[in-house]
Design a protein around this motif. Structure first.
Motif, PDB file in Angstrom:
ATOM      1  N   ASP A 261       0.812  -1.219   0.000  1.00  0.00           N
ATOM      2  CA  ASP A 261       0.000   0.000   0.000  1.00  0.00           C
ATOM      3  C   ASP A 261       0.847   1.272   0.000  1.00  0.00           C
ATOM      4  N   ARG A 262       2.172   1.106   0.057  1.00  0.00           N
ATOM      5  CA  ARG A 262       3.076   2.266   0.021  1.00  0.00           C
ATOM      6  C   ARG A 262       4.493   1.772  -0.286  1.00  0.00           C
ATOM      7  N   TRP A 263       5.334   2.719  -0.668  1.00  0.00           N
ATOM      8  CA  TRP A 263       6.750   2.407  -0.869  1.00  0.00           C
ATOM      9  C   TRP A 263       7.466   2.444   0.467  1.00  0.00           C
ATOM     10  N   LEU A 264       8.397   1.534   0.648  1.00  0.00           N
ATOM     11  CA  LEU A 264       9.242   1.510   1.835  1.00  0.00           C
ATOM     12  C   LEU A 264      10.672   1.783   1.404  1.00  0.00           C
ATOM     13  N   TYR A 265      11.472   2.289   2.314  1.00  0.00           N
ATOM     14  CA  TYR A 265      12.855   2.627   1.983  1.00  0.00           C
ATOM     15  C   TYR A 265      13.720   2.427   3.211  1.00  0.00           C
ATOM     16  N   GLY A 266      14.876   1.848   3.021  1.00  0.00           N
ATOM     17  CA  GLY A 266      15.780   1.685   4.153  1.00  0.00           C
ATOM     18  C   GLY A 266      17.095   1.071   3.755  1.00  0.00           C
ATOM     19  N   GLN A 267      17.921   0.905   4.752  1.00  0.00           N
ATOM     20  CA  GLN A 267      19.259   0.355   4.569  1.00  0.00           C
ATOM     21  C   GLN A 267      19.170  -1.126   4.201  1.00  0.00           C
ATOM     22  N   VAL A 268      19.991  -1.536   3.257  1.00  0.00           N
ATOM     23  CA  VAL A 268      20.085  -2.936   2.852  1.00  0.00           C
ATOM     24  C   VAL A 268      21.198  -3.568   3.663  1.00  0.00           C
ATOM     25  N   GLY A 269      20.975  -4.799   4.118  1.00  0.00           N
ATOM     26  CA  GLY A 269      22.048  -5.528   4.782  1.00  0.00           C
ATOM     27  C   GLY A 269      23.240  -5.629   3.856  1.00  0.00           C
ATOM     28  N   TYR A 270      24.408  -5.479   4.406  1.00  0.00           N
ATOM     29  CA  TYR A 270      25.630  -5.471   3.602  1.00  0.00           C
ATOM     30  C   TYR A 270      26.431  -6.704   3.979  1.00  0.00           C
ATOM     31  N   ASP A 271      27.036  -7.363   3.004  1.00  0.00           N
ATOM     32  CA  ASP A 271      27.806  -8.551   3.330  1.00  0.00           C
ATOM     33  C   ASP A 271      29.216  -8.494   2.764  1.00  0.00           C
ATOM     34  N   GLU A 272      30.048  -9.372   3.270  1.00  0.00           N
ATOM     35  CA  GLU A 272      31.459  -9.383   2.887  1.00  0.00           C
ATOM     36  C   GLU A 272      31.682  -9.642   1.405  1.00  0.00           C
ATOM     37  N   PRO A 273      30.924 -10.561   0.757  1.00  0.00           N
ATOM     38  CA  PRO A 273      31.132 -10.739  -0.681  1.00  0.00           C
ATOM     39  C   PRO A 273      30.867  -9.467  -1.498  1.00  0.00           C
ATOM     40  N   LEU A 274      29.878  -8.667  -1.115  1.00  0.00           N
ATOM     41  CA  LEU A 274      29.638  -7.404  -1.821  1.00  0.00           C
ATOM     42  C   LEU A 274      30.786  -6.431  -1.563  1.00  0.00           C
ATOM     43  N   TYR A 275      31.209  -6.330  -0.314  1.00  0.00           N
ATOM     44  CA  TYR A 275      32.338  -5.464   0.029  1.00  0.00           C
ATOM     45  C   TYR A 275      33.558  -5.848  -0.809  1.00  0.00           C
ATOM     46  N   ASP A 276      33.871  -7.138  -0.839  1.00  0.00           N
ATOM     47  CA  ASP A 276      35.037  -7.616  -1.592  1.00  0.00           C
ATOM     48  C   ASP A 276      34.899  -7.340  -3.090  1.00  0.00           C
ATOM     49  N   ALA A 277      33.689  -7.498  -3.618  1.00  0.00           N
ATOM     50  CA  ALA A 277      33.461  -7.258  -5.050  1.00  0.00           C
ATOM     51  C   ALA A 277      33.666  -5.788  -5.399  1.00  0.00           C
ATOM     52  N   VAL A 278      33.191  -4.891  -4.544  1.00  0.00           N
ATOM     53  CA  VAL A 278      33.372  -3.455  -4.788  1.00  0.00           C
ATOM     54  C   VAL A 278      34.844  -3.078  -4.618  1.00  0.00           C
ATOM     55  N   ALA A 279      35.507  -3.644  -3.625  1.00  0.00           N
ATOM     56  CA  ALA A 279      36.938  -3.374  -3.443  1.00  0.00           C
ATOM     57  C   ALA A 279      37.727  -3.845  -4.667  1.00  0.00           C
ATOM     58  N   ARG A 280      37.363  -4.999  -5.206  1.00  0.00           N
ATOM     59  CA  ARG A 280      38.040  -5.498  -6.411  1.00  0.00           C
ATOM     60  C   ARG A 280      37.786  -4.561  -7.597  1.00  0.00           C
ATOM     61  N   LEU A 281      36.569  -4.065  -7.720  1.00  0.00           N
ATOM     62  CA  LEU A 281      36.263  -3.117  -8.787  1.00  0.00           C
ATOM     63  C   LEU A 281      37.135  -1.868  -8.654  1.00  0.00           C
ATOM     64  N   ASN A 282      37.335  -1.412  -7.413  1.00  0.00           N
ATOM     65  CA  ASN A 282      38.195  -0.262  -7.198  1.00  0.00           C
ATOM     66  C   ASN A 282      39.620  -0.559  -7.653  1.00  0.00           C
ATOM     67  N   GLN A 283      40.124  -1.728  -7.334  1.00  0.00           N
ATOM     68  CA  GLN A 283      41.475  -2.107  -7.761  1.00  0.00           C
ATOM     69  C   GLN A 283      41.574  -2.132  -9.283  1.00  0.00           C
ATOM     70  N   LEU A 284      40.565  -2.704  -9.929  1.00  0.00           N
ATOM     71  CA  LEU A 284      40.579  -2.805 -11.385  1.00  0.00           C
ATOM     72  C   LEU A 284      40.475  -1.447 -12.069  1.00  0.00           C
ATOM     73  N   SER A 285      39.881  -0.476 -11.362  1.00  0.00           N
ATOM     74  CA  SER A 285      39.709   0.846 -11.988  1.00  0.00           C
ATOM     75  C   SER A 285      41.048   1.552 -12.197  1.00  0.00           C
ATOM     76  N   ALA A 286      42.101   1.063 -11.554  1.00  0.00           N
ATOM     77  CA  ALA A 286      43.438   1.645 -11.752  1.00  0.00           C
ATOM     78  C   ALA A 286      44.000   1.286 -13.121  1.00  0.00           C
ATOM     79  N   GLU A 287      43.312   0.400 -13.824  1.00  0.00           N
ATOM     80  CA  GLU A 287      43.755  -0.021 -15.164  1.00  0.00           C
ATOM     81  C   GLU A 287      42.694   0.407 -16.171  1.00  0.00           C
ATOM     82  N   PRO A 288      42.841   1.397 -16.932  1.00  0.00           N
ATOM     83  CA  PRO A 288      44.070   2.083 -17.339  1.00  0.00           C
ATOM     84  C   PRO A 288      44.292   3.434 -16.669  1.00  0.00           C
ATOM     85  N   GLY A 289      43.478   3.836 -15.708  1.00  0.00           N
ATOM     86  CA  GLY A 289      43.611   5.191 -15.171  1.00  0.00           C
ATOM     87  C   GLY A 289      43.641   5.202 -13.665  1.00  0.00           C
TER      88      GLY A 289
END
Length: 139
Positions: A54-82
């Protein structure tokens, strides 16, 4: 390596974010700030807009280590080529579409700066969503 590997890693991040999202989600919004050079540290906000019937809800999503690691890896990869990104916004819609926006300015939230860009837009995100999509899902 390079851009193809980065694109694959973006897809890993998107899939993991969707996998930990609550049932009935319509949109996921993530914001990451990266600090450090050799080993990155992430400051994050992960939220979801959910069909509450009957309405939209909004809130924080549970965060887990595999997501953290995946984003950290993306950050590492972004150094190639810049340079590595220092901020990253990701919006994922339930239809599978997504938008990724990297930034290269000094991160604010992790430095204690809580302005509209770093925090305020997330505090009012439901209001923005309702203005665009109506107060009742499917109406």
């Amino acid at each position: 390596m390079g851009l193809a590997e980065q694109q694959e890693q973006v897809e890993v991040v998107v899939r993991r974010f969707a996998a930990i999202a609550p049932a009935g989600w319509a949109r996921l919004v993530g914001s990451w700030e990266a600090t450090g050079s050799d080993e990155v540290t992430l400051n994050w906000i992960t939220t979801a807009v959910v069909n509450g019937g009957d309405r939209w809800l909004y809130g924080q999503v549970g965060y887990d280590e595999p997501l953290y690691d995946a984003v950290a890896r993306l950050n590492q990869l972004s150094a190639e080529p810049g340079p590595r990104w220092t901020t990253l916004d990701l919006t994922v819609d339930a239809d599978g579409s997504f938008r990724l926006t990297p930034g290269y300015e000094p991160p604010k939230r992790s430095q204690g700066i809580h302005d509209e860009e770093s925090l305020g837009r997330f505090e009012r995100y439901l209001d923005t969503w309702v203005a665009e999509h109506g107060a009742v899902p499917g109406a």
